[in-house]
Design an enzyme around this catalytic site. Structure first.
Site: not given
Length: 507
Positions: A313, A318, A320, A360, A382, A419, A433, A487
């Site tokens: 992922g 949500s 990211c 994610g 998360g 990171r 990010e 529907e």
């Protein structure tokens, strides 16, 4: 020119699971939700399994000690975040590992000279209503008494009074001595009708606290994820920069699982760090990594990095915004299907099964089930856990509703510059990010997780399966149209929520 991948990049919301034949044996109580964490060969068993296929993300706003304890008691696993000092992360791991033993290191302590106002401040901070009193206010200081919120009335007591004037002094405290077994401690609690038993040494220094509620909780949580010493299992995130210092400290603290926390794991940095860990500790360390979104990314981490499990992922979380900022990523369903297919091919070639974690892109319980149906062994979330009482962020009242702050590890707030660090590059975050946000509080882990699991067990039964491997093997999925979404929802009716009524009003 660039290579264009055939097909559309799809999300979980575009799929539904077709029901299979349900027999008399397909009952929720017969469903086995265990899932492997470590790689294993055909004919062997994984050295570590989850009792439920849920793990919490390695995020500052999600996976603290309290959440790790609560989730492990349900049978899942938390990854304590690494965007903090090694000492702080180690302390969090130690807190989790000491908790299950029943002998809890006290983290809410007062001095006799502290005030009742100090008690209330600490209670607000920790949620604890029982606190040990030591001479120096430390967790291992000379024990002089114990105080609870039942020893005074907040509304009618002078809160500037000293704790010493309201505590139960040592002479009147029922306590245990070091060396006592957990069974003996629980027997004393039951016979003396006490809720807390301090454990002190020969010099009257506080060592541990034993709580009645822990014994009750254990009985109420039969699926607890425990190690060989009956302690709660906990994971820890690591990075590719200070791993030579961080990994030994985390293992010393008792971390059961390590996992690289990276938005893009298809890198030589992650491979080199993983190989150093393997060369230093062999296969005794359970090591995961990622994240990747393609078959070649899986091969790289499975073969070259020798990981136990691999996370799938990029950009689906949500909070990211990797896809927006860098144009990197893939629809989570497409990514997972591609990686699972390669994992299965690798298994056929080598006889080695490598668990997959879908990380994610999950906005509701249904999408968790679809991820598992597509072949994920477990899912990492998360927001789901950030909304619980046990997540580490404070409760905030916004327009009479309770929320918790929630931010991404790629945000400036997380300050996780490591990171983004590469040789020769600046070590400051030049762009984000992840974003800062708020999420509504939905309840405690012990309230939220069982509801999700009840739905999951029912879904497995609907498909005619009793285990997650069987579920992944037998599930049939279909793409759905926009009209199918309409529907599938409520239509031609006005719901109670739309009228602004409570269920009590409606009845």
């Amino acid at each position: 020119m660039a290579t264009i991948i055939d097909g559309t990049s799809r999300t979980f919301s575009e799929y539904l699971i077709l029901p299979g034949r349900t027999t008399a044996s397909h009952l929720p109580q017969n469903v086995d939700l265990r899932s492997p964490v470590t790689r294993f060969r055909t004919g062997e068993s994984p050295t570590l399994q989850l009792n439920i296929p849920l793990v919490s993300a390695a995020m500052q706003s999600v996976s603290g000690s309290d959440l790790a304890i609560a989730l492990a008691r349900q049978g899942g696993l938390s990854f304590i975040f690494c965007s903090q000092s090694i000492a702080n992360q180690k302390a969090m791991i130690e807190k989790v590992k000491s908790h299950k033993a029943g002998f809890v290191i006290s983290d809410s302590n007062l001095k006799p000279t502290d005030t009742l106002s100090d008690f209330l401040s600490m209670q607000k901070k920790t949620g604890h209503s029982t606190m040990a009193v030591t001479v120096d206010g430390s967790s291992n200081g000379k024990f002089v008494g114990i105080i609870t919120d039942r020893d005074f009335w907040e509304s009618e007591t002078n809160l500037s009074d000293r704790v010493a004037d309201y505590m139960t002094p040592l002479a009147r405290v029922i306590y245990g001595k070091m060396g006592i077994s957990l069974k003996e401690a629980n027997t004393i609690l039951r016979q003396k009708k006490k809720q807390c038993l301090p454990i002190i040494d020969d010099q009257e220094h506080l060592q541990y606290l034993v709580f009645t509620k822990d014994y009750v909780d254990h009985k109420n949580n039969p699926h607890e994820l425990l190690d060989m010493r009956k302690r709660l299992v906990v994971g820890a995130a690591i990075n590719t920069h200070d791993y030579k210092e961080r990994v030994p400290a985390l293992l010393e603290a008792g971390a059961d699982v390590l996992c690289f926390d990276s938005s893009d794991g298809y890198s030589d940095y992650q491979r080199d760090a993983a190989l150093w860990i393997r060369q230093t500790y062999g296969n005794s360390v359970v090591l995961g990594g990622g994240n990747i979104v393609s078959a070649d990314g899986f091969r790289f981490l499975a073969q070259d990095a020798q990981l136990d499990f691999i996370k799938v992922g990029i950009g689906g979380g949500s909070i990211c915004i990797t896809r927006e900022q860098k144009g990197i990523g893939r629809g989570q369903a497409s990514a997972l299907l591609d990686v699972v297919a390669e994992r299965n091919k690798y298994f056929q070639e080598t006889g080695i099964y490598i668990p997959i974690c879908s990380d994610g892109g999950l906005t509701n319980d249904t999408q968790i089930f679809i991820a598992l149906a597509m072949g994920a062994d477990f899912v990492m979330m998360g927001r789901y856990f950030a909304m619980t009482y046990e997540s580490p962020t404070p409760r905030i009242n916004i327009r009479d509703k309770q929320y918790k702050p929630y931010w991404g590890e790629g945000s400036n707030k997380a300050r996780n510059w490591k990171r983004y660090h590469e040789e020769g590059a600046q070590t400051t975050v030049q762009f984000e990010e992840g974003v800062d946000a708020y999420v509504p509080i939905v309840g405690s882990v012990k309230e939220v997780v069982p509801l999700t699991l009840a739905k999951l067990r029912a879904t497995l039964c609907n498909v005619g399966t009793l285990s997650l491997p069987e579920f992944a093997q037998k599930s049939r999925l279909t793409l759905v149209s926009e009209q199918s979404f309409i529907e599938g929802g409520t239509s031609n009716v006005t719901t109670i929520d739309q009228l602004g009524l409570t269920r009590a009003d409606a009845s």
